[in-house]
Design a protein around this motif. Structure first.
Motif, PDB file in Angstrom:
ATOM      1  N   ALA A  30       0.705  -1.228  -0.052  1.00  0.00           N
ATOM      2  CA  ALA A  30       0.031  -0.024  -0.087  1.00  0.00           C
ATOM      3  C   ALA A  30       0.856   1.150  -0.009  1.00  0.00           C
ATOM      4  CB  ALA A  30      -0.997  -0.117   1.465  1.00  0.00           C
ATOM      5  N   THR A  31       0.290   2.398  -0.782  1.00  0.00           N
ATOM      6  CA  THR A  31       1.074   3.627  -0.643  1.00  0.00           C
ATOM      7  C   THR A  31       0.062   4.660  -0.207  1.00  0.00           C
ATOM      8  OG1 THR A  31       0.739   3.898  -2.921  1.00  0.00           O
ATOM      9  CG2 THR A  31       3.100   2.833  -2.374  1.00  0.00           C
ATOM     10  N   VAL A  32       0.576   5.697   0.331  1.00  0.00           N
ATOM     11  CA  VAL A  32      -0.440   6.651   0.727  1.00  0.00           C
ATOM     12  C   VAL A  32      -0.961   7.459  -0.332  1.00  0.00           C
ATOM     13  CG1 VAL A  32      -0.653   8.881   2.132  1.00  0.00           C
ATOM     14  CG2 VAL A  32       0.919   7.063   2.776  1.00  0.00           C
ATOM     15  N   PHE A  33      -2.304   7.669  -0.249  1.00  0.00           N
ATOM     16  CA  PHE A  33      -3.134   8.457  -1.426  1.00  0.00           C
ATOM     17  C   PHE A  33      -2.666  10.145  -1.463  1.00  0.00           C
ATOM     18  CE2 PHE A  33      -5.260   5.124  -2.837  1.00  0.00           C
ATOM     19  CZ  PHE A  33      -6.641   5.072  -2.351  1.00  0.00           C
ATOM     20  N   SER A  34      -2.906  10.669  -2.396  1.00  0.00           N
ATOM     21  CA  SER A  34      -2.603  12.066  -2.345  1.00  0.00           C
ATOM     22  C   SER A  34      -3.928  12.781  -1.955  1.00  0.00           C
ATOM     23  CB  SER A  34      -2.584  12.434  -4.010  1.00  0.00           C
ATOM     24  OG  SER A  34      -3.534  12.242  -4.851  1.00  0.00           O
ATOM     25  N   ALA A  35      -3.802  13.974  -1.757  1.00  0.00           N
ATOM     26  CA  ALA A  35      -4.885  14.479  -1.207  1.00  0.00           C
ATOM     27  C   ALA A  35      -6.114  14.586  -2.054  1.00  0.00           C
ATOM     28  CB  ALA A  35      -4.832  16.145  -0.920  1.00  0.00           C
ATOM     29  N   GLU A  36      -7.418  14.285  -1.506  1.00  0.00           N
ATOM     30  CA  GLU A  36      -8.749  14.152  -2.359  1.00  0.00           C
ATOM     31  C   GLU A  36      -9.959  14.744  -1.462  1.00  0.00           C
ATOM     32  OE1 GLU A  36     -10.607  10.293  -3.097  1.00  0.00           O
ATOM     33  OE2 GLU A  36      -8.457   9.562  -2.169  1.00  0.00           O
ATOM     34  N   PRO A  37     -10.872  15.077  -2.054  1.00  0.00           N
ATOM     35  CA  PRO A  37     -12.217  15.337  -1.196  1.00  0.00           C
ATOM     36  C   PRO A  37     -12.689  14.247  -0.166  1.00  0.00           C
ATOM     37  CG  PRO A  37     -12.354  16.165  -3.267  1.00  0.00           C
ATOM     38  CD  PRO A  37     -11.429  15.101  -3.423  1.00  0.00           C
ATOM     39  N   TYR A  38     -12.751  14.387   0.982  1.00  0.00           N
ATOM     40  CA  TYR A  38     -13.104  13.589   1.975  1.00  0.00           C
ATOM     41  C   TYR A  38     -14.627  13.103   1.622  1.00  0.00           C
ATOM     42  CZ  TYR A  38      -9.548  15.414   4.995  1.00  0.00           C
ATOM     43  OH  TYR A  38      -8.345  15.785   5.474  1.00  0.00           O
ATOM     44  N   PRO A  39     -14.939  11.535   2.039  1.00  0.00           N
ATOM     45  CA  PRO A  39     -16.208  11.283   1.636  1.00  0.00           C
ATOM     46  C   PRO A  39     -17.122  11.734   2.974  1.00  0.00           C
ATOM     47  CG  PRO A  39     -14.494   9.444   1.385  1.00  0.00           C
ATOM     48  CD  PRO A  39     -13.754  10.589   2.035  1.00  0.00           C
ATOM     49  N   LYS A  40     -18.345  11.466   2.759  1.00  0.00           N
ATOM     50  CA  LYS A  40     -19.418  12.475   3.637  1.00  0.00           C
ATOM     51  C   LYS A  40     -19.037  12.261   4.955  1.00  0.00           C
ATOM     52  CE  LYS A  40     -24.039  13.276   4.301  1.00  0.00           C
ATOM     53  NZ  LYS A  40     -25.563  13.322   3.853  1.00  0.00           N
ATOM     54  N   ALA A  41     -18.949  10.634   5.374  1.00  0.00           N
ATOM     55  CA  ALA A  41     -18.817  10.325   6.637  1.00  0.00           C
ATOM     56  C   ALA A  41     -17.426  11.171   7.293  1.00  0.00           C
ATOM     57  CB  ALA A  41     -18.757   8.872   7.061  1.00  0.00           C
ATOM     58  N   ILE A  42     -16.484  10.773   6.635  1.00  0.00           N
ATOM     59  CA  ILE A  42     -15.145  11.368   7.014  1.00  0.00           C
ATOM     60  C   ILE A  42     -15.210  12.854   7.232  1.00  0.00           C
ATOM     61  CG2 ILE A  42     -12.774  11.712   6.853  1.00  0.00           C
ATOM     62  CD1 ILE A  42     -13.552   8.876   7.197  1.00  0.00           C
ATOM     63  N   ARG A  43     -16.011  13.730   6.087  1.00  0.00           N
ATOM     64  CA  ARG A  43     -16.175  15.005   6.218  1.00  0.00           C
ATOM     65  C   ARG A  43     -16.608  15.375   7.604  1.00  0.00           C
ATOM     66  NH1 ARG A  43     -18.059  15.588   1.671  1.00  0.00           N
ATOM     67  NH2 ARG A  43     -20.238  16.138   2.305  1.00  0.00           N
ATOM     68  N   GLN A  44     -17.856  14.686   7.765  1.00  0.00           N
ATOM     69  CA  GLN A  44     -18.752  15.092   9.180  1.00  0.00           C
ATOM     70  C   GLN A  44     -17.685  14.969  10.149  1.00  0.00           C
ATOM     71  OE1 GLN A  44     -21.821  12.043   8.866  1.00  0.00           O
ATOM     72  NE2 GLN A  44     -23.150  13.468   7.619  1.00  0.00           N
ATOM     73  N   ALA A  45     -16.862  13.754  10.193  1.00  0.00           N
ATOM     74  CA  ALA A  45     -15.967  13.669  11.604  1.00  0.00           C
ATOM     75  C   ALA A  45     -15.063  14.941  11.450  1.00  0.00           C
ATOM     76  CB  ALA A  45     -15.226  12.564  11.249  1.00  0.00           C
ATOM     77  N   VAL A  46     -14.631  15.445  10.477  1.00  0.00           N
ATOM     78  CA  VAL A  46     -13.647  16.507  10.365  1.00  0.00           C
ATOM     79  C   VAL A  46     -14.307  17.675  11.116  1.00  0.00           C
ATOM     80  CG1 VAL A  46     -12.392  18.089   8.763  1.00  0.00           C
ATOM     81  CG2 VAL A  46     -12.112  15.458   8.745  1.00  0.00           C
ATOM     82  N   ASP A  47     -15.588  17.975  10.352  1.00  0.00           N
ATOM     83  CA  ASP A  47     -16.381  19.192  10.988  1.00  0.00           C
ATOM     84  C   ASP A  47     -16.660  19.250  12.384  1.00  0.00           C
ATOM     85  OD1 ASP A  47     -16.546  19.937   8.338  1.00  0.00           O
ATOM     86  OD2 ASP A  47     -18.313  19.277   7.976  1.00  0.00           O
ATOM     87  N   SER A  48     -16.650  17.826  12.975  1.00  0.00           N
ATOM     88  CA  SER A  48     -17.054  17.801  14.506  1.00  0.00           C
ATOM     89  C   SER A  48     -15.480  17.835  15.188  1.00  0.00           C
ATOM     90  CB  SER A  48     -17.581  16.567  14.673  1.00  0.00           C
ATOM     91  OG  SER A  48     -16.723  15.338  14.625  1.00  0.00           O
ATOM     92  N   GLY A  49     -14.346  18.167  14.601  1.00  0.00           N
ATOM     93  CA  GLY A  49     -13.078  18.059  15.029  1.00  0.00           C
ATOM     94  C   GLY A  49     -12.168  17.104  15.312  1.00  0.00           C
ATOM     95  N   VAL A  50     -12.555  15.963  14.475  1.00  0.00           N
ATOM     96  CA  VAL A  50     -11.790  14.843  14.517  1.00  0.00           C
ATOM     97  C   VAL A  50     -10.604  15.211  13.245  1.00  0.00           C
ATOM     98  CG1 VAL A  50     -11.443  12.404  13.779  1.00  0.00           C
ATOM     99  CG2 VAL A  50     -13.267  13.269  15.227  1.00  0.00           C
ATOM    100  N   LYS A  51      -9.328  14.905  13.580  1.00  0.00           N
ATOM    101  CA  LYS A  51      -8.346  15.165  12.465  1.00  0.00           C
ATOM    102  C   LYS A  51      -7.939  13.927  11.639  1.00  0.00           C
ATOM    103  CE  LYS A  51      -3.694  16.585  11.906  1.00  0.00           C
ATOM    104  NZ  LYS A  51      -2.224  17.243  12.782  1.00  0.00           N
ATOM    105  N   VAL A  52      -7.967  14.184  10.502  1.00  0.00           N
ATOM    106  CA  VAL A  52      -7.622  13.140   9.578  1.00  0.00           C
ATOM    107  C   VAL A  52      -6.093  13.167   9.427  1.00  0.00           C
ATOM    108  CG1 VAL A  52      -7.410  12.258   6.958  1.00  0.00           C
ATOM    109  CG2 VAL A  52      -9.684  12.955   8.124  1.00  0.00           C
ATOM    110  N   VAL A  53      -5.321  12.112   9.945  1.00  0.00           N
ATOM    111  CA  VAL A  53      -3.860  12.058  10.131  1.00  0.00           C
ATOM    112  C   VAL A  53      -3.311  11.720   8.517  1.00  0.00           C
ATOM    113  CG1 VAL A  53      -1.920  11.081  10.767  1.00  0.00           C
ATOM    114  CG2 VAL A  53      -3.794  11.731  12.364  1.00  0.00           C
ATOM    115  N   LYS A  54      -4.050  10.833   7.808  1.00  0.00           N
ATOM    116  CA  LYS A  54      -3.376  10.307   6.630  1.00  0.00           C
ATOM    117  C   LYS A  54      -4.414   9.213   6.188  1.00  0.00           C
ATOM    118  CE  LYS A  54       0.443   8.763   7.639  1.00  0.00           C
ATOM    119  NZ  LYS A  54       1.754   8.108   7.795  1.00  0.00           N
TER     120      LYS A  54
END
Length: 282
Positions: A30-54
């Motif tokens: 596996a290799t790390v993805f480049s930046a891309e728009p977050y799926p809705k469930a992930i975006r909801q988490a980010v909006d609530s203060g959770v950080k996406v590390v990678k």
């Protein structure tokens, strides 16, 4: 296993355990993805203060996400259509813990030096050489974990030549994990109780009247603290093996070690083990 962040509880698409078919090459390339728009469930988490590390490409078309919330890391997965979020163990068709491999590769490692001292204060069973052991290895273990049982079998010859293994019971794999751990840690002879549990691994088991949280609240609390300590070490699931190498550096391995790894882990010469149940780990 690292607990999913709180926000996952509100998503109705969560699956607790994911079984996938996978070859070994898929797990390790596996290799790390480049930046891309977050799926809705992930975006909801980010909006609530959770950080996406990678994020990273995972098996069976999944995408893995390393998340950080309240100082704790967790790994979750989204499906190829990005509409379903999965949290829990990621298990391959042959029973391998693929999620643990991803945790090892992608989750940032904590500073292990200060935490290593906490292992000696945990609630454990010391098996093997008790007087002046040549080396000491700590293993987080769940009584229902088959790979913990294989680890126990694999380390038996090393215990006879100077190794002390400090088995740290946790309760992560089902409703009987806690009572089994309590039965061991509440016993007058913990080593004998632990060995009996391992020797009868996979066989029918009936808890004693005293093997319950209600009967042994202090013991149960100590076992839960063991689980919290395992999480702080960043170990995704049992077994979790911790030791100091020859340079004194703390090493952590999630999952069953290969038999060829045991001399480095134990600091002892390789010991023969002819148990046929360990052939797949040679």
């Amino acid at each position: 296993m690292i607990k999913p962040p709180v926000f996952f509880k509100i998503n109705r698409h969560i699956a607790a355990v994911v079984f996938v078919a996978v070859g070994a090459t898929l797990v390790t390339t596996a290799t790390v993805f480049s930046a891309e728009p977050y799926p809705k469930a992930i975006r909801q988490a980010v909006d609530s203060g959770v950080k996406v590390v990678k994020s990273f490409p995972a098996v069976s078309g999944l995408t893995g996400w390393v998340m950080l919330q309240d100082g704790r890391y967790s790994t979750v997965y989204t499906t190829a259509d990005k509409k379903t979020l999965l949290a829990g163990a990621l298990i391959g068709e042959n029973g391998e813990n693929i999620g643990a491999v991803y945790e090892e590769k992608y989750v940032p490692k904590p500073d292990l030096g200060p935490m290593f001292q906490q292992l000696d204060k945990s609630s454990y069973v010391a098996e093997g050489t008790t007087s002046n052991p040549k080396s000491i290895v700590y293993v987080f273990v769940d009584a229902n974990c088959p790979f913990c049982h294989y680890t126990w079998l694999a380390l038996q010859p090393y215990e006879k030549v100077g190794l002390q293994v400090r088995w740290i019971p946790v309760a992560t794999l089902g409703p009987t994990s806690m009572p089994k751990a309590i039965e061991i840690m509440a016993a007058a002879d913990k080593v004998a109780a632990f060995r009996k549990m391992e020797e009868n691994h996979g066989k029918p088991w009936t808890p004693s009247a005293l093997a319950s949280e209600a009967a042994q609240p202090a013991v149960a609390a100590a076992i839960r603290k063991n689980g919290e300590l395992m999480q702080r070490f960043g170990i995704a699931g049992t077994p979790g093996v911790i030791w100091k190498d020859k340079q004194g550096k703390v090493q952590v391995k999630g999952g069953m070690p290969r038999l060829s790894e045991l001399p480095a882990i134990t600091g002892l010469p390789e010991q023969k083990n002819e148990d046929s149940s360990l052939d797949k780990f040679r």
